[in-house]
Motif scaffolding. Structure first.
Motif, PDB file in Angstrom:
ATOM      1  N   GLU A  49     -28.664 -33.955  35.730  1.00  0.00           N
ATOM      2  CA  GLU A  49     -28.251 -35.047  34.840  1.00  0.00           C
ATOM      3  C   GLU A  49     -26.998 -34.657  34.065  1.00  0.00           C
ATOM      4  OE1 GLU A  49     -31.349 -36.552  32.317  1.00  0.00           O
ATOM      5  OE2 GLU A  49     -32.844 -36.342  33.909  1.00  0.00           O
ATOM      6  N   ASP A  50     -26.285 -35.655  33.573  1.00  0.00           N
ATOM      7  CA  ASP A  50     -25.121 -35.392  32.730  1.00  0.00           C
ATOM      8  C   ASP A  50     -25.576 -34.664  31.467  1.00  0.00           C
ATOM      9  OD1 ASP A  50     -23.395 -36.634  34.482  1.00  0.00           O
ATOM     10  OD2 ASP A  50     -23.404 -38.548  33.415  1.00  0.00           O
ATOM     11  N   PRO A  51     -24.747 -33.767  30.967  1.00  0.00           N
ATOM     12  CA  PRO A  51     -25.123 -33.058  29.740  1.00  0.00           C
ATOM     13  C   PRO A  51     -25.164 -34.005  28.551  1.00  0.00           C
ATOM     14  CG  PRO A  51     -22.866 -32.539  30.334  1.00  0.00           C
ATOM     15  CD  PRO A  51     -23.436 -33.363  31.449  1.00  0.00           C
ATOM     16  N   ARG A  52     -26.061 -33.705  27.629  1.00  0.00           N
ATOM     17  CA  ARG A  52     -26.159 -34.442  26.374  1.00  0.00           C
ATOM     18  C   ARG A  52     -25.623 -33.512  25.293  1.00  0.00           C
ATOM     19  NH1 ARG A  52     -32.318 -36.108  26.351  1.00  0.00           N
ATOM     20  NH2 ARG A  52     -31.749 -37.050  24.368  1.00  0.00           N
ATOM     21  N   ILE A  53     -24.833 -34.058  24.381  1.00  0.00           N
ATOM     22  CA  ILE A  53     -24.111 -33.232  23.418  1.00  0.00           C
ATOM     23  C   ILE A  53     -24.346 -33.717  22.002  1.00  0.00           C
ATOM     24  CG2 ILE A  53     -21.813 -32.441  22.696  1.00  0.00           C
ATOM     25  CD1 ILE A  53     -20.891 -33.168  25.583  1.00  0.00           C
ATOM     26  N   PHE A  54     -24.492 -32.765  21.092  1.00  0.00           N
ATOM     27  CA  PHE A  54     -24.523 -33.050  19.663  1.00  0.00           C
ATOM     28  C   PHE A  54     -23.613 -32.040  18.977  1.00  0.00           C
ATOM     29  CE2 PHE A  54     -26.027 -32.080  15.391  1.00  0.00           C
ATOM     30  CZ  PHE A  54     -25.940 -33.327  14.807  1.00  0.00           C
ATOM     31  N   GLY A 111     -22.834 -26.800  17.753  1.00  0.00           N
ATOM     32  CA  GLY A 111     -23.012 -27.771  18.818  1.00  0.00           C
ATOM     33  C   GLY A 111     -24.193 -27.383  19.682  1.00  0.00           C
ATOM     34  N   VAL A 112     -24.872 -28.390  20.193  1.00  0.00           N
ATOM     35  CA  VAL A 112     -25.972 -28.191  21.125  1.00  0.00           C
ATOM     36  C   VAL A 112     -25.669 -29.032  22.349  1.00  0.00           C
ATOM     37  CG1 VAL A 112     -28.454 -28.422  21.525  1.00  0.00           C
ATOM     38  CG2 VAL A 112     -27.614 -27.872  19.232  1.00  0.00           C
ATOM     39  N   ILE A 113     -25.712 -28.396  23.511  1.00  0.00           N
ATOM     40  CA  ILE A 113     -25.530 -29.097  24.774  1.00  0.00           C
ATOM     41  C   ILE A 113     -26.840 -28.963  25.528  1.00  0.00           C
ATOM     42  CG2 ILE A 113     -24.206 -29.244  26.916  1.00  0.00           C
ATOM     43  CD1 ILE A 113     -22.846 -27.275  24.029  1.00  0.00           C
ATOM     44  N   ARG A 114     -27.371 -30.063  25.962  1.00  0.00           N
ATOM     45  CA  ARG A 114     -28.632 -30.054  26.710  1.00  0.00           C
ATOM     46  C   ARG A 114     -28.335 -30.435  28.150  1.00  0.00           C
ATOM     47  NH1 ARG A 114     -34.397 -32.968  25.293  1.00  0.00           N
ATOM     48  NH2 ARG A 114     -35.346 -32.623  27.333  1.00  0.00           N
ATOM     49  N   VAL A 115     -28.788 -29.578  29.066  1.00  0.00           N
ATOM     50  CA  VAL A 115     -28.615 -29.835  30.487  1.00  0.00           C
ATOM     51  C   VAL A 115     -30.001 -29.865  31.125  1.00  0.00           C
ATOM     52  CG1 VAL A 115     -27.591 -28.989  32.636  1.00  0.00           C
ATOM     53  CG2 VAL A 115     -26.364 -28.690  30.472  1.00  0.00           C
ATOM     54  N   ASP A 116     -30.334 -31.005  31.717  1.00  0.00           N
ATOM     55  CA  ASP A 116     -31.608 -31.195  32.414  1.00  0.00           C
ATOM     56  C   ASP A 116     -31.310 -31.398  33.896  1.00  0.00           C
ATOM     57  OD1 ASP A 116     -33.580 -31.297  30.184  1.00  0.00           O
ATOM     58  OD2 ASP A 116     -32.368 -33.028  29.580  1.00  0.00           O
ATOM     59  N   ASP A 138     -35.029 -26.810  35.171  1.00  0.00           N
ATOM     60  CA  ASP A 138     -35.633 -27.205  33.905  1.00  0.00           C
ATOM     61  C   ASP A 138     -34.551 -27.255  32.829  1.00  0.00           C
ATOM     62  OD1 ASP A 138     -37.602 -27.981  32.152  1.00  0.00           O
ATOM     63  OD2 ASP A 138     -38.956 -26.344  32.669  1.00  0.00           O
ATOM     64  N   THR A 139     -34.924 -27.629  31.652  1.00  0.00           N
ATOM     65  CA  THR A 139     -34.002 -27.818  30.526  1.00  0.00           C
ATOM     66  C   THR A 139     -33.354 -26.502  30.091  1.00  0.00           C
ATOM     67  OG1 THR A 139     -35.314 -29.667  29.728  1.00  0.00           O
ATOM     68  CG2 THR A 139     -33.842 -28.632  28.143  1.00  0.00           C
ATOM     69  N   VAL A 140     -32.050 -26.572  29.866  1.00  0.00           N
ATOM     70  CA  VAL A 140     -31.303 -25.461  29.282  1.00  0.00           C
ATOM     71  C   VAL A 140     -30.525 -26.010  28.102  1.00  0.00           C
ATOM     72  CG1 VAL A 140     -29.499 -23.724  29.626  1.00  0.00           C
ATOM     73  CG2 VAL A 140     -31.067 -24.253  31.487  1.00  0.00           C
ATOM     74  N   LEU A 141     -30.579 -25.282  27.000  1.00  0.00           N
ATOM     75  CA  LEU A 141     -29.802 -25.638  25.809  1.00  0.00           C
ATOM     76  C   LEU A 141     -28.713 -24.597  25.627  1.00  0.00           C
ATOM     77  CD1 LEU A 141     -32.729 -26.449  23.353  1.00  0.00           C
ATOM     78  CD2 LEU A 141     -31.399 -28.063  24.729  1.00  0.00           C
ATOM     79  N   VAL A 142     -27.520 -25.063  25.347  1.00  0.00           N
ATOM     80  CA  VAL A 142     -26.414 -24.175  25.020  1.00  0.00           C
ATOM     81  C   VAL A 142     -26.136 -24.355  23.536  1.00  0.00           C
ATOM     82  CG1 VAL A 142     -24.016 -23.536  25.472  1.00  0.00           C
ATOM     83  CG2 VAL A 142     -25.422 -24.491  27.324  1.00  0.00           C
ATOM     84  N   PHE A 143     -26.163 -23.265  22.803  1.00  0.00           N
ATOM     85  CA  PHE A 143     -25.855 -23.282  21.373  1.00  0.00           C
ATOM     86  C   PHE A 143     -24.484 -22.664  21.172  1.00  0.00           C
ATOM     87  CE2 PHE A 143     -30.607 -22.611  20.113  1.00  0.00           C
ATOM     88  CZ  PHE A 143     -30.860 -23.951  20.315  1.00  0.00           C
ATOM     89  N   ILE A 144     -23.655 -23.334  20.394  1.00  0.00           N
ATOM     90  CA  ILE A 144     -22.367 -22.781  19.989  1.00  0.00           C
ATOM     91  C   ILE A 144     -22.262 -22.986  18.489  1.00  0.00           C
ATOM     92  CG2 ILE A 144     -19.861 -22.899  20.187  1.00  0.00           C
ATOM     93  CD1 ILE A 144     -20.240 -24.118  22.966  1.00  0.00           C
ATOM     94  N   GLU A 145     -21.850 -21.939  17.790  1.00  0.00           N
ATOM     95  CA  GLU A 145     -21.738 -22.020  16.335  1.00  0.00           C
ATOM     96  C   GLU A 145     -20.471 -21.298  15.884  1.00  0.00           C
ATOM     97  OE1 GLU A 145     -24.947 -21.297  12.936  1.00  0.00           O
ATOM     98  OE2 GLU A 145     -24.399 -19.455  13.997  1.00  0.00           O
ATOM     99  N   GLN A 146     -19.789 -21.878  14.934  1.00  0.00           N
ATOM    100  CA  GLN A 146     -18.649 -21.222  14.314  1.00  0.00           C
ATOM    101  C   GLN A 146     -18.935 -21.044  12.833  1.00  0.00           C
ATOM    102  OE1 GLN A 146     -14.867 -23.243  14.329  1.00  0.00           O
ATOM    103  NE2 GLN A 146     -13.786 -21.401  13.713  1.00  0.00           N
ATOM    104  N   GLU A 147     -19.314 -19.840  12.456  1.00  0.00           N
ATOM    105  CA  GLU A 147     -19.523 -19.411  11.067  1.00  0.00           C
ATOM    106  C   GLU A 147     -19.824 -20.520  10.065  1.00  0.00           C
ATOM    107  OE1 GLU A 147     -16.091 -17.094  10.025  1.00  0.00           O
ATOM    108  OE2 GLU A 147     -16.938 -15.342  10.995  1.00  0.00           O
TER     109      GLU A 147
END
Length: 187
Positions: A64-69, A56-61, A42-51
């Motif tokens: 499928e190839d990851p989708r990135i913002f 960034g948000v990476i979506r892995v379904d 199922d869907t997993v979101l990776v959150f990365i934040e620098q202060e």
């Protein structure tokens, strides 16, 4: 200071977990980490934040190839974790372009001449005769948001709202997904 977390969608909602990025060197490593947290692909979101500089948000379904913002590409480019997200594809470059550029830079001295090329007439130190010096830098990273702005649309966060997020963005994203409490427990 960085913050990184995984949000995995389950039958019962979202399950958050914090994650260490020390062993993550590539987008592939990050994608594998997300897939390991997945329940039934199922869907997993990776959150990365620098202060508050960027997130960034990476979506892995599944497979499928990851989708990135990325919220601020130029700020992310100055970050080791941000560089992982800013792939050639996301930046609109040919794959391996950085390797080719680095090889060319080794061949050309800082003065714009090749090592064996003398500074002859029409050449001044530090000046090259390229006509496209005034053109855009192909290595430049755009400022502002970059990537798939619709990666959370089907989960309850429209593109327009994602683009308006600035500070505390990850909490707002988690709130829109119904996972604010889960994310807060790992923060």
């Amino acid at each position: 200071m960085y913050f990184a977390a995984l949000l995995a969608r389950t039958e019962d909602g979202w399950k958050a977990s914090d994650t260490e990025l020390d062993d993550v060197e590539t987008l592939s490593d990050l994608t594998d980490l997300a897939r390991e947290a997945s329940v039934d692909e199922d869907t997993v979101l990776v959150f990365i934040e620098q202060e508050d500089a960027w997130f960034g948000v990476i979506r892995v379904d599944g497979e499928e190839d990851p989708r990135i913002f990325v919220s601020q590409a130029s700020a992310a480019a100055r970050s080791s974790y941000g560089e992982i997200l800013l792939t050639d594809e996301l930046l609109g470059r040919e794959p391996g372009a950085e390797d080719s550029i680095a090889a060319l830079e080794e061949l050309v001295g800082l003065d714009g001449t090749e090592d064996s090329e003398p500074e002859g007439p029409g050449r001044s130190p530090g000046h090259s005769n390229d006509d496209d010096d005034d053109g855009p830098d192909p290595d430049a990273v755009p400022t502002g948001p970059l990537g798939d702005t619709g990666l959370l649309s089907d989960l309850g966060l429209p593109e327009a709202e994602l683009l308006m997020l600035r500070t505390d963005a990850l909490a707002e994203i988690a709130d829109a997904l119904g996972a604010a409490e889960d994310l807060e427990t790992v923060r």
